[in-house]
Design a protein around this motif. Structure first.
Motif, PDB file in Angstrom:
ATOM      1  N   CYS A  80       0.813  -1.223   0.000  1.00  0.00           N
ATOM      2  CA  CYS A  80       0.000   0.000   0.000  1.00  0.00           C
ATOM      3  C   CYS A  80       0.842   1.266   0.000  1.00  0.00           C
ATOM      4  CB  CYS A  80      -0.939  -0.010   1.206  1.00  0.00           C
ATOM      5  SG  CYS A  80      -2.232  -1.243   1.046  1.00  0.00           S
ATOM      6  N   ALA A  81       2.132   1.128  -0.118  1.00  0.00           N
ATOM      7  CA  ALA A  81       2.992   2.315  -0.202  1.00  0.00           C
ATOM      8  C   ALA A  81       2.696   3.033  -1.506  1.00  0.00           C
ATOM      9  CB  ALA A  81       4.453   1.893  -0.139  1.00  0.00           C
ATOM     10  N   PRO A  82       3.023   4.299  -1.597  1.00  0.00           N
ATOM     11  CA  PRO A  82       2.775   5.026  -2.852  1.00  0.00           C
ATOM     12  C   PRO A  82       3.436   4.328  -4.039  1.00  0.00           C
ATOM     13  CG  PRO A  82       3.454   6.532  -1.123  1.00  0.00           C
ATOM     14  CD  PRO A  82       3.594   5.163  -0.573  1.00  0.00           C
ATOM     15  N   LEU A  83       2.754   4.296  -5.147  1.00  0.00           N
ATOM     16  CA  LEU A  83       3.236   3.565  -6.320  1.00  0.00           C
ATOM     17  C   LEU A  83       4.524   4.150  -6.885  1.00  0.00           C
ATOM     18  CD1 LEU A  83      -0.108   2.827  -8.176  1.00  0.00           C
ATOM     19  CD2 LEU A  83       1.304   1.247  -6.862  1.00  0.00           C
ATOM     20  N   ARG A  84       4.760   5.437  -6.691  1.00  0.00           N
ATOM     21  CA  ARG A  84       5.973   6.037  -7.244  1.00  0.00           C
ATOM     22  C   ARG A  84       7.225   5.577  -6.497  1.00  0.00           C
ATOM     23  NH1 ARG A  84       3.260   9.864  -4.443  1.00  0.00           N
ATOM     24  NH2 ARG A  84       4.360  10.817  -2.700  1.00  0.00           N
ATOM     25  N   ALA A  85       7.055   5.025  -5.280  1.00  0.00           N
ATOM     26  CA  ALA A  85       8.199   4.559  -4.503  1.00  0.00           C
ATOM     27  C   ALA A  85       8.398   3.050  -4.632  1.00  0.00           C
ATOM     28  CB  ALA A  85       8.012   4.912  -3.031  1.00  0.00           C
ATOM     29  N   ALA A  86       7.711   2.431  -5.582  1.00  0.00           N
ATOM     30  CA  ALA A  86       7.732   0.977  -5.690  1.00  0.00           C
ATOM     31  C   ALA A  86       9.116   0.432  -6.006  1.00  0.00           C
ATOM     32  CB  ALA A  86       6.744   0.514  -6.760  1.00  0.00           C
ATOM     33  N   ASP A  87       9.922   1.158  -6.749  1.00  0.00           N
ATOM     34  CA  ASP A  87      11.239   0.640  -7.122  1.00  0.00           C
ATOM     35  C   ASP A  87      12.217   0.606  -5.956  1.00  0.00           C
ATOM     36  OD1 ASP A  87      10.418   0.258  -9.697  1.00  0.00           O
ATOM     37  OD2 ASP A  87      11.102   2.244 -10.370  1.00  0.00           O
ATOM     38  N   SER A  88      12.078   1.509  -5.023  1.00  0.00           N
ATOM     39  CA  SER A  88      13.036   1.556  -3.914  1.00  0.00           C
ATOM     40  C   SER A  88      12.575   0.779  -2.698  1.00  0.00           C
ATOM     41  CB  SER A  88      13.298   3.010  -3.515  1.00  0.00           C
ATOM     42  OG  SER A  88      12.110   3.603  -3.071  1.00  0.00           O
ATOM     43  N   LEU A  89      11.396   0.195  -2.745  1.00  0.00           N
ATOM     44  CA  LEU A  89      10.881  -0.491  -1.568  1.00  0.00           C
ATOM     45  C   LEU A  89      11.406  -1.914  -1.397  1.00  0.00           C
ATOM     46  CD1 LEU A  89       7.158   0.579  -1.378  1.00  0.00           C
ATOM     47  CD2 LEU A  89       9.018   1.226   0.105  1.00  0.00           C
ATOM     48  N   GLY A  90      12.055  -2.449  -2.377  1.00  0.00           N
ATOM     49  CA  GLY A  90      12.532  -3.824  -2.268  1.00  0.00           C
ATOM     50  C   GLY A  90      13.502  -4.033  -1.126  1.00  0.00           C
ATOM     51  N   TRP A  91      14.220  -2.975  -0.784  1.00  0.00           N
ATOM     52  CA  TRP A  91      15.192  -3.106   0.299  1.00  0.00           C
ATOM     53  C   TRP A  91      14.531  -3.230   1.656  1.00  0.00           C
ATOM     54  CZ3 TRP A  91      19.685  -4.550  -1.183  1.00  0.00           C
ATOM     55  CH2 TRP A  91      20.123  -4.221  -2.465  1.00  0.00           C
ATOM     56  N   LEU A  92      13.239  -2.996   1.723  1.00  0.00           N
ATOM     57  CA  LEU A  92      12.527  -3.184   2.986  1.00  0.00           C
ATOM     58  C   LEU A  92      12.297  -4.658   3.300  1.00  0.00           C
ATOM     59  CD1 LEU A  92       9.909  -0.305   2.935  1.00  0.00           C
ATOM     60  CD2 LEU A  92      11.948  -0.514   4.336  1.00  0.00           C
ATOM     61  N   ALA A  93      12.802  -5.544   2.481  1.00  0.00           N
ATOM     62  CA  ALA A  93      12.661  -6.983   2.736  1.00  0.00           C
ATOM     63  C   ALA A  93      13.310  -7.361   4.057  1.00  0.00           C
ATOM     64  CB  ALA A  93      13.279  -7.779   1.596  1.00  0.00           C
ATOM     65  N   ILE A  94      14.397  -6.691   4.415  1.00  0.00           N
ATOM     66  CA  ILE A  94      15.060  -7.014   5.684  1.00  0.00           C
ATOM     67  C   ILE A  94      14.217  -6.532   6.864  1.00  0.00           C
ATOM     68  CG2 ILE A  94      16.519  -4.963   5.850  1.00  0.00           C
ATOM     69  CD1 ILE A  94      17.626  -8.519   6.619  1.00  0.00           C
ATOM     70  N   ALA A  95      13.479  -5.433   6.684  1.00  0.00           N
ATOM     71  CA  ALA A  95      12.593  -4.957   7.749  1.00  0.00           C
ATOM     72  C   ALA A  95      11.419  -5.914   7.938  1.00  0.00           C
ATOM     73  CB  ALA A  95      12.091  -3.559   7.434  1.00  0.00           C
ATOM     74  N   GLN A  96      10.906  -6.421   6.835  1.00  0.00           N
ATOM     75  CA  GLN A  96       9.829  -7.409   6.940  1.00  0.00           C
ATOM     76  C   GLN A  96      10.333  -8.667   7.626  1.00  0.00           C
ATOM     77  OE1 GLN A  96       8.716  -7.751   2.825  1.00  0.00           O
ATOM     78  NE2 GLN A  96       6.901  -6.488   3.141  1.00  0.00           N
ATOM     79  N   ALA A  97      11.527  -9.089   7.284  1.00  0.00           N
ATOM     80  CA  ALA A  97      12.097 -10.281   7.928  1.00  0.00           C
ATOM     81  C   ALA A  97      12.301 -10.036   9.417  1.00  0.00           C
ATOM     82  CB  ALA A  97      13.420 -10.643   7.265  1.00  0.00           C
ATOM     83  N   GLY A  98      12.702  -8.828   9.786  1.00  0.00           N
ATOM     84  CA  GLY A  98      12.884  -8.518  11.205  1.00  0.00           C
ATOM     85  C   GLY A  98      11.573  -8.519  11.967  1.00  0.00           C
ATOM     86  N   LEU A  99      10.511  -7.992  11.353  1.00  0.00           N
ATOM     87  CA  LEU A  99       9.203  -7.996  12.015  1.00  0.00           C
ATOM     88  C   LEU A  99       8.674  -9.414  12.208  1.00  0.00           C
ATOM     89  CD1 LEU A  99       7.407  -4.993  10.302  1.00  0.00           C
ATOM     90  CD2 LEU A  99       8.191  -5.152  12.660  1.00  0.00           C
ATOM     91  N   ILE A 100       8.999 -10.289  11.302  1.00  0.00           N
ATOM     92  CA  ILE A 100       8.558 -11.678  11.417  1.00  0.00           C
ATOM     93  C   ILE A 100       9.432 -12.439  12.414  1.00  0.00           C
ATOM     94  CG2 ILE A 100       8.343 -13.841  10.114  1.00  0.00           C
ATOM     95  CD1 ILE A 100       7.652 -11.996   7.693  1.00  0.00           C
ATOM     96  N   ALA A 101      10.723 -12.143  12.428  1.00  0.00           N
ATOM     97  CA  ALA A 101      11.658 -12.869  13.292  1.00  0.00           C
ATOM     98  C   ALA A 101      11.510 -12.495  14.757  1.00  0.00           C
ATOM     99  CB  ALA A 101      13.089 -12.594  12.843  1.00  0.00           C
ATOM    100  N   LEU A 102      11.066 -11.296  15.037  1.00  0.00           N
ATOM    101  CA  LEU A 102      10.985 -10.835  16.421  1.00  0.00           C
ATOM    102  C   LEU A 102      10.071 -11.705  17.282  1.00  0.00           C
ATOM    103  CD1 LEU A 102      12.165  -8.577  18.163  1.00  0.00           C
ATOM    104  CD2 LEU A 102      10.098  -7.286  17.698  1.00  0.00           C
ATOM    105  N   PRO A 103       8.817 -11.935  16.917  1.00  0.00           N
ATOM    106  CA  PRO A 103       8.002 -12.799  17.785  1.00  0.00           C
ATOM    107  C   PRO A 103       8.455 -14.256  17.777  1.00  0.00           C
ATOM    108  CG  PRO A 103       6.743 -12.169  15.847  1.00  0.00           C
ATOM    109  CD  PRO A 103       8.014 -11.397  15.814  1.00  0.00           C
TER     110      PRO A 103
END
Length: 186
Positions: A80-103
């Motif tokens: 749901c991030a703005p579509l114009r930022a779609a190319d730079s959002l791939g690096w957030l994969a590590i943040a998603q992994a961290g949110l999943i790994a924490l619990p």
């Protein structure tokens, strides 16, 4: 001239010399005695803390439920991030992994299956995010509800780049390693 041997003609006039033993003499101090102030001497006034007898409870089911919820929420937030930022959002994969790994790491403990589960859930969050982005894009261009899913999958497949494989790998490895590290800290 030779000196007489002791005990033959009487005591010798020579001073006593060191005695040599073939077997060690018996100790003059009790076994295990350590002089005060020496390393290994008992310290007075020290009361060691007894270790915990009951380990921390493992809440594996709760950890898995929270990790699945984190997968869905982080994937939807990514999509749901703005579509114009779609190319730079791939690096957030590590943040998603961290949110999943924490619990998984904190609540699940050192369960061997949890890092593998995180290695599967982290790329799934990235996939959910990308599909949500393409769903929004297909909806924006005016797809009908009957062809919306087909158009979403088609645009997702045509938009895949080699860099996306790197992001999926980052998510996979990051989910595994971050879960193991958070489990070892707790």
């Amino acid at each position: 001239m030779t000196a007489p041997a002791p005990g033959t003609d009487g005591p010798s006039a020579r001073p006593h010399t060191a005695q040599h033993y073939s077997v060690a003499p018996p100790p003059t101090t009790p076994e295990g005695y350590v002089a005060p102030g020496m390393p290994g001497a008992p310290v007075t006034g020290y009361d060691p803390v007894a270790p915990r007898t009951t380990p921390r409870p493992r809440r594996t089911a709760l950890a898995i439920a929270l990790a699945v919820l984190a997968t869905l929420l982080s994937g939807l937030a990514y999509g749901c991030a703005p579509l114009r930022a779609a190319d730079s959002l791939g690096w957030l994969a590590i943040a998603q992994a961290g949110l999943i790994a924490l619990p998984l790491g904190l609540l699940g403990g050192r369960n061997r299956a949890l890092p593998l589960l995180a290695a599967l859930l982290a790329p799934a969050a990235l996939l959910i995010g990308q599909l949500t982005q393409h769903l929004r894009l297909a909806h924006a261009i005016g797809s009908t509800p009957h062809t919306l899913l087909h158009d979403t999958l088609t645009t997702w497949r045509t938009d895949l780049r080699p860099l996306d494989a790197a992001f999926y790998t980052i998510a996979l490895v990051g989910g595994f390693l971050l879960t193991r590290r958070t489990a070892n800290r707790g």
